[in-house]
Structure formats: structure tokens, C-alpha cells
Enzyme design. Structure first.
Site, PDB file in Angstrom:
ATOM      1  N   ASN A 166       0.319   0.687   6.690  1.00 57.55           N
ATOM      2  CA  ASN A 166       0.731  -0.443   5.857  1.00 57.55           C
ATOM      3  C   ASN A 166       1.191  -1.556   6.778  1.00 57.55           C
ATOM      4  O   ASN A 166       1.801  -1.304   7.820  1.00 57.55           O
ATOM      5  CB  ASN A 166       1.893  -0.064   4.934  1.00 57.55           C
ATOM      6  N   GLY A 167       0.966  -2.796   6.369  1.00 59.15           N
ATOM      7  CA  GLY A 167       1.375  -3.929   7.184  1.00 59.15           C
ATOM      8  C   GLY A 167       0.177  -4.685   7.711  1.00 59.15           C
ATOM      9  O   GLY A 167      -0.966  -4.461   7.296  1.00 59.15           O
ATOM     10  N   LYS A 218       3.962  -3.472  -6.925  1.00 56.67           N
ATOM     11  CA  LYS A 218       5.359  -3.301  -7.302  1.00 56.67           C
ATOM     12  C   LYS A 218       6.300  -3.775  -6.208  1.00 56.67           C
ATOM     13  O   LYS A 218       7.256  -4.500  -6.453  1.00 56.67           O
ATOM     14  CB  LYS A 218       5.622  -1.817  -7.599  1.00 56.67           C
ATOM     15  N   CYS A 245       0.836  -1.187   0.000  1.00 55.89           N
ATOM     16  CA  CYS A 245       0.000   0.000   0.000  1.00 55.89           C
ATOM     17  C   CYS A 245       0.878   1.248   0.000  1.00 55.89           C
ATOM     18  O   CYS A 245       2.090   1.167   0.133  1.00 55.89           O
ATOM     19  CB  CYS A 245      -0.912  -0.001   1.218  1.00 55.89           C
ATOM     20  N   GLU A 286      11.698 -15.568 -17.269  1.00 54.58           N
ATOM     21  CA  GLU A 286      11.343 -14.152 -17.151  1.00 54.58           C
ATOM     22  C   GLU A 286      10.327 -13.767 -18.220  1.00 54.58           C
ATOM     23  O   GLU A 286       9.397 -12.991 -17.958  1.00 54.58           O
ATOM     24  CB  GLU A 286      12.606 -13.289 -17.245  1.00 54.58           C
ATOM     25  N   LYS A 305       6.602 -12.215 -17.478  1.00 58.57           N
ATOM     26  CA  LYS A 305       6.111 -10.944 -18.005  1.00 58.57           C
ATOM     27  C   LYS A 305       4.757 -11.119 -18.692  1.00 58.57           C
ATOM     28  O   LYS A 305       3.855 -10.310 -18.519  1.00 58.57           O
ATOM     29  CB  LYS A 305       7.122 -10.352 -18.995  1.00 58.57           C
ATOM     30  N   ARG A 327       2.264   0.736  -7.012  1.00 58.99           N
ATOM     31  CA  ARG A 327       2.466  -0.267  -5.968  1.00 58.99           C
ATOM     32  C   ARG A 327       1.304  -1.252  -5.893  1.00 58.99           C
ATOM     33  O   ARG A 327       1.434  -2.314  -5.297  1.00 58.99           O
ATOM     34  CB  ARG A 327       2.639   0.428  -4.611  1.00 58.99           C
ATOM     35  N   TRP A 350      -4.429  -1.902  -0.312  1.00 60.53           N
ATOM     36  CA  TRP A 350      -4.590  -3.213  -0.931  1.00 60.53           C
ATOM     37  C   TRP A 350      -5.304  -4.081   0.094  1.00 60.53           C
ATOM     38  O   TRP A 350      -4.788  -4.341   1.181  1.00 60.53           O
ATOM     39  CB  TRP A 350      -3.233  -3.801  -1.301  1.00 60.53           C
ATOM     40  N   HIS A 395      10.115 -34.888 -21.085  1.00 62.23           N
ATOM     41  CA  HIS A 395       9.864 -35.516 -19.790  1.00 62.23           C
ATOM     42  C   HIS A 395       8.494 -35.148 -19.228  1.00 62.23           C
ATOM     43  O   HIS A 395       8.267 -35.270 -18.024  1.00 62.23           O
ATOM     44  CB  HIS A 395      10.964 -35.130 -18.798  1.00 62.23           C
ATOM     45  N   GLU A 435       2.071 -11.640 -16.081  1.00 66.33           N
ATOM     46  CA  GLU A 435       1.845 -10.453 -15.253  1.00 66.33           C
ATOM     47  C   GLU A 435       0.942  -9.433 -15.925  1.00 66.33           C
ATOM     48  O   GLU A 435       0.009  -8.917 -15.303  1.00 66.33           O
ATOM     49  CB  GLU A 435       3.185  -9.776 -14.930  1.00 66.33           C
TER      50      GLU A 435
END
Length: 608
Positions: free
Chosen positions: A99-100, A603, A2, A483, A487, A27, A73, A506, A490
Site C-alpha cells: 500500500n502507498g 473508507k 488498499c 453532511e 451522503k 476500504r 486500488w 446570493h 457518496e
């Protein structure tokens, strides 16, 4: 995850809070709110939705100072206006943003309810507002004392800011496991959870450590502990600029940051290549030559994209320095009671420098006597201050949730570290010159790839029509494939999985069909024949193939080839990753996704 912004000073707080929250949208969040102290009392506005929705809700006369704002969030309770921050006490005197996660929130709620407190939300944060109010009722002399008294009852992680309309000249903030920093202005002060919120207002910031609180007033700040011991904190200067955090003429931050990579790679290299001795100069490592030579193993820790960059870094260190190296997800490392060896160098990788899983791994290592260096983008961030030394990326603000320029800059940083360690050991001067020449060539070669954007966008539109995409690669191509799949998932929400090319037979080969395209990383190296055999296996089962290669592949191997310029084999991974960033971006655009703010993601992951 947040975002927190606060302001105290002569200006009206609301416009500053809205702009700061807008800079923190990357974020991730699902609701937003602000609280302003004024002569008429506490003014609060909250919405479920975007910062723009909040701005539209503010009346013309929403004026006053101090003020605090928040992008939330959802954790405790759905994303509704009632659950959005700031939260207030019953009298409407105290406002809190947080936050937290407060771990003993249920216990605190029960105790407060028994004392007659009526809750208006489902959140853990609201308990703090009522605890501060209760502290005043029990005799707290000022806001600082009330906050300290409240926080002594709290168990969990927090970065918070507290406003009291009866103390209109100040905001009290506190940190325990979630980042908080102060911004120092001229006769005004700021608070934020991320330096990006303060760009344009000040370059002087003070980072709080866990267990620290601060009071900010227009005339300055005081930092102290829960038992009211003063701590001496001096401001640091941030080197980010306003332009770096603005979208400019770009459609999205993501494409802006993809296109910035020639410059960010140059910045990562600037002043670090020692062509006289064919090595890299990395003074921030805080490692003597003797200590570097005593390293027998390197262990790299990161999360998500940072972990994949670490896999490439491990290969670079093994190839150039001939030191055994591995990369592991930091989120798993600390839970398996790791063996910490005195001759192992541990490397923590985090763009933000605030990733909670990586920070916890660093702290666990240091408790057990491990030497830890960091590869971090944000100067002065928690991990950067916690580690024993390290390398700053100097990539500038990365506002899109999906990491791009920080990924390539991290791989470049690992190349520098590998070169440095290699030349201390057995890497010859001629090999050092070869790597330096390759590093110097990267910016122009990245530009060459970016000029193919229109062609890659066409391929992306085809990929976007698929329900699932497979990515494959060998050796250095395998982390690049991972990667690339990350992407695509995401930002486009198209399902994607990455496998080592040799693993297809396999199990995953069963998935190949005309409806399942494969994106293959096929550099022109000593494994080319094996890679083309893999493509033949896929094509024999009528699977469409998009290849990243150093030359055009024949139609019987690939339906489409994206040609990437050749660098040194150890550095090709940097270039091969660029088309995959563009592929994911244009697939997301074709599908109409919220490119910079993918659903369910943030983020900087600062809570577990």
C-alpha cells in the site's frame, strides 16, 4: 486505501487470506490477489474484480503457508490482473504486496531494466520484488536483510509484506506512512493493514510505527528498524467483536450501521457523564484543569464527514464553553503554513485513525509545538498513538464506506468535550444538567426516527429521480445539510450541493426549478421564521421542498415534512442527521447502487 492480509502458521493460508480480504472490501479496491508459499514453489492468483471473483479462481489444491493477499486500488496502471498484487521477481521466488506510492519508482525501474530485469506490470510495487531479489543476488544473508537493503533505495510511502519461498517460515513487513499491524495468535501470526481483517482470529495486535519492520513466524515476531536495531513492541487488545463486523440479516452494512446508532451513542456516553458535578468525565484528554482554562482557541481538523462533524463540534464548544472554535479541512491545513499558537487546542478527527491528510496535519502541528488531541474510533490506530490525548468513540467496526454511526458518535464526543470545557469555565450547573439530560435522551429519540424508515424511503425514491438536489440549513443546520449532501453524493451518485440558507439569494437561487428539489433543515428554534422565509422563496419558484422539522409544516412551505423529535438546541443536529442518512441509503437502493462500496471511494484514505 488498499488492503493487506498475511498469515504464517500451521493452517492453509488461502481461506484466511480470502476471509481477511473480504473484511477489507469496505476500504475500496478494483482488483485482488493472493500468493502462497508451498513445497512446489510460489502459487499466485490475481483478478480484476471482487474478492469473490478471486475466491472462485482458486483451485481446490491451492494450499500452503505462509501467504499474503491484497486488494488494490489502481494508481500506477489500470485495474488488470497483471497490475494486481502480489507482484513477484523474475524467478518466482519473492512475492510482495504494498500500500502507498513509491515516488522514485520510475528511477528504480530504469535502473533495474538496465540490469536485465523484465517487468510484467505497470506498477510501482513490482520494483520492490525485484529489489529484494537483487539484494539476495548481491549477498543478503536472509529475508530481513534483503528487505532492509531494498527499502534503503525506496523513496515514498509504503505498508508492505514480503514472502520468500526459500524462507517458508516467515513474512517480513514494513511501514512508512501506510498502516501495518501484526496479529498474535497461538503458534500462528497474522499481518494486516486494518484491524478489521483480524477479527475472529485474534484480539492481540502490534502496531508498527513509521520506519519499523517486523518478521513474523509461527512462534512470534520481532520488530526492528532499517538499520536492524530491535524495537520493543507489546501487543494491544482490540475490543471489536466478530458480530460487529458481520452483515447479519441486513441487506447492507450501511443500513446495519445506521440502525446501530442508538447503541453506539450509548457507548460513546457510557462512563463519561458526571451527574454529581453536571459535567463530563474525559480522563483521556490528558489536560489538567489549569491547562484547560488556559485554552484560548480550539481548531478542529478532519476530512469529509469528519470535517462536517468538526463544524458542529466548533459550534458546541463556542456555545457551551464560550471559546472561539473553528473547523478546517485537514487536507488543506498543512499546505498553508499555519500559525500554530501555544494557547490553541487542536483536535484531529478520524474514524479510522489512519487518514493520511489528518495524520500529516497532526505531525506538522507537533513539529511546531502545538497541543493536539484526537477523536478517533479505532483504538491503537496511528493518530490515536500520535496525539497527546483524546476521546475514543467506541462505535465498533464501521464497514460501509459512507460514515454514519461514527459521524453521530463524533458529534456526541464533541458535546462531551464542550460540556467538560464549559463546566471548567463559566457554564452553570443547571446548564450542565440540561445538556446531560439531552445527551441521555438521544438514543431513544434516534430509535424514534429509525421507526420512520418506511416513510423516509418513499421520499428517497422521489429524490432518486432527480439529477440534482440542493440541501440548505442555517447555523447548526448548515453542517447537517453539508453532511446530508455528502451522503447522497457518496452512495447514490445523485449530484447534491449544500448551501447556507441565507446564501440562496446570493447566487444558488438561480438553480431552483420544478426539477430541482431542496432538502431543508428547519429546526423549531429562534431562526424558524428566517428558515420558513427561505422555503417560501423556493416554493415561489416552484421548487419541490422536503423539510426536516420538529413539526409538520404547511403545504405552502414544504411538499413533504420528515418530523424529528426535539432535543436541546445544541444537540438537535445529531437527530436531524439521521433522516438524511436514511434518505441517501434508500435513494441508492432505489437506483441499484453498490451501497457499501461506492465507486471511486475508499473508507480510509491512506495515500495522497
Amino acid at each position: 486505501m488498499c488492503g493487506i492480509v498475511g498469515y504464517v502458521g500451521p493452517q492453509d493460508a488461502a481461506p484466511i487470506l480470502i476471509e481477511g480480504l473480504g473484511r477489507l472490501e469496505y476500504r475500496g479496491y478494483d482488483s485482488a490477489g493472493v500468493a502462497i508459499g508451498s513445497k512446489a514453489g510460489l502459487k499466485v492468483r490475481k483478478v480484476s474484480g471482487r474478492v469473490a471473483d478471486l475466491a472462485a479462481e482458486l483451485p481446490a489444491r491451492f494450499k500452503g503457508s505462509p501467504g499474503i493477499g491484497h486488494t488494490r486500488w489502481a494508481t500506477h496502471g489500470e485495474p488488470t490482473p497483471e497490475n494486481a498484487h502480489p507482484h513477484t521477481d523474475m524467478a518466482g521466488r519473492i512475492a510482495v504486496v504494498h500500500n502507498g506510492i513509491i515516488e522514485n519508482a520510475d528511477e528504480l525501474r530504469a535502473k533495474l531494466a538496465a540490469d536485465g530485469v523484465e517487468f510484467t506490470s505497470q506498477t510501482d510495487t513490482e520494483t520492490v520484488a525485484h529489489l529484494v531479489a537483487a539484494a539476495f543476488q548481491s549477498g543478503a544473508a536472509d529475508l530481513e536483510q534483503a528487505v532492509r537493503q531494498a527499502l534503503r533505495q525506496v523513496v515514498g510511502a509504503y505498508g508492505l509484506a514480503v514472502l520468500d519461498v526459500e524462507h517458508p517460515d516467515r513474512i517480513v513487513v514494513a511501514r512508512n506512512g501506510s498502516p501495518v499491524l501484526l496479529g498474535v495468535g497461538e503458534k500462528e501470526m497474522f499481518v494486516a493493514s486494518d484491524v478489521a481483517a483480524l477479527i475472529g482470529y485474534t484480539r492481540q495486535v502490534v502496531y508498527l510505527d513509521d520506519g519499523e519492520l517486523a518478521t513474523i513466524t509461527p512462534n512470534g515476531y520481532r520488530t526492528f528498524t532499517l538499520d536492524d536495531r530491535s524495537t520493543a513492541k507489546s501487543p494491544s487488545t482490540i475490543d471489536w467483536d466478530v458480530v460487529g463486523a458481520e452483515i447479519g440479516d441486513n441487506a447492507h452494512f450501511l443500513i446495519k450501521e445506521i440502525n446501530e446508532q442508538p447503541r453506539t451513542i450509548e457507548r460513546a456516553l457510557r462512563g463519561r457523564l458526571d451527574e454529581r458535578f453536571d459535567t463530563a468525565h474525559l480522563g483521556g484528554l490528558n489536560l489538567t484543569v489549569r491547562e484547560a482554562r488556559e485554552i484560548r482557541r480550539v481548531k478542529i481538523l478532519g476530512c469529509g464527514t469528519a470535517c462536517y462533524a468538526g463544524e458542529l463540534g466548533a459550534q458546541l464548544i463556542e456555545d457551551l464553553a464560550r471559546v472561539p472554535a473553528t473547523s478546517e479541512a485537514a487536507s488543506e491545513f498543512r499546505y498553508r503554513n499555519p500559525v500554530v499558537e501555544p494557547d490553541t487546542l487542536y483536535v484531529a478527527v478520524s474514524q479510522s485513525g489512519e487518514t493520511i491528510d489528518t495524520l500529516a496535519a497532526v505531525q506538522e502541528l507537533q513539529r511546531k509545538g502545538g497541543r493536539v488531541i484526537g477523536i478517533v474510533n479505532v483504538v491503537g490506530s496511528t493518530i490515536a498513538r500520535q496525539v497527546d490525548g483524546g476521546i475514543y468513540l467506541h462505535a465498533g467496526p464501521e464497514m460501509s464506506v459512507a460514515a454514519t454511526k461514527s459521524f453521530t458518535s463524533t458529534v456526541v464526543a464533541f458535546a462531551l468535550l464542550a460540556l467538560h470545557l464549559g463546566r471548567i469555565r463559566d457554564l452553570s450547573p443547571s446548564e450542565g444538567r440540561r445538556i446531560i439530560a439531552g445527551l441521555n435522551a438521544l438514543p431513544a429519540q434516534v430509535t424514534e426516527i429509525l421507526e420512520q424508515e418506511a416513510t423516509i424511503a418513499e421520499v428517497a425514491k422521489e429524490i432518486a429521480q432527480s439529477n440534482s438536489v440542493m440541501f440548505v440549513g442555517r447555523r447548526r443546520g448548515w453542517p447537517v445539510a453539508r453532511e446530508g449532501a455528502q451522503k447522497l453524493k457518496e452512495v447514490s451518485y445523485v449530484h447534491a450541493e449544500a448551501y447556507p440558507s441565507a446564501e440562496l439569494k446570493h447566487g444558488p437561487l438561480a438553480l431552483i426549478s420544478p426539477e430541482m428539489p431542496t432538502v431543508a433543515v428547519v429546526p423549531d428554534d429562534d431562526l424558524l421564521d428566517k428558515n420558513t422565509s427561505t422555503l417560501s422563496e423556493i416554493k415561489a419558484r416552484k421548487g419541490p421542498v422536503v423539510a426536516l422539522a420538529h413539526r409538520e409544516l404547511p403545504a405552502e412551505l414544504a411538499d413533504r415534512t420528515i418530523v424529528v423529535p426535539r432535543n436541546e438546541p445544541e444537540l438537535d443536529s445529531v437527530l436531524l442527521s439521521i433522516p438524511l442518512q436514511l434518505l441517501a441509503y434508500h435513494a441508492a437502493v432505489a437506483l441499484g447502487r453498490d451501497v457499501d462500496k461506492p465507486r471511486n471511494l475508499a473508507k480510509s484514505v491512506t495515500v495522497e
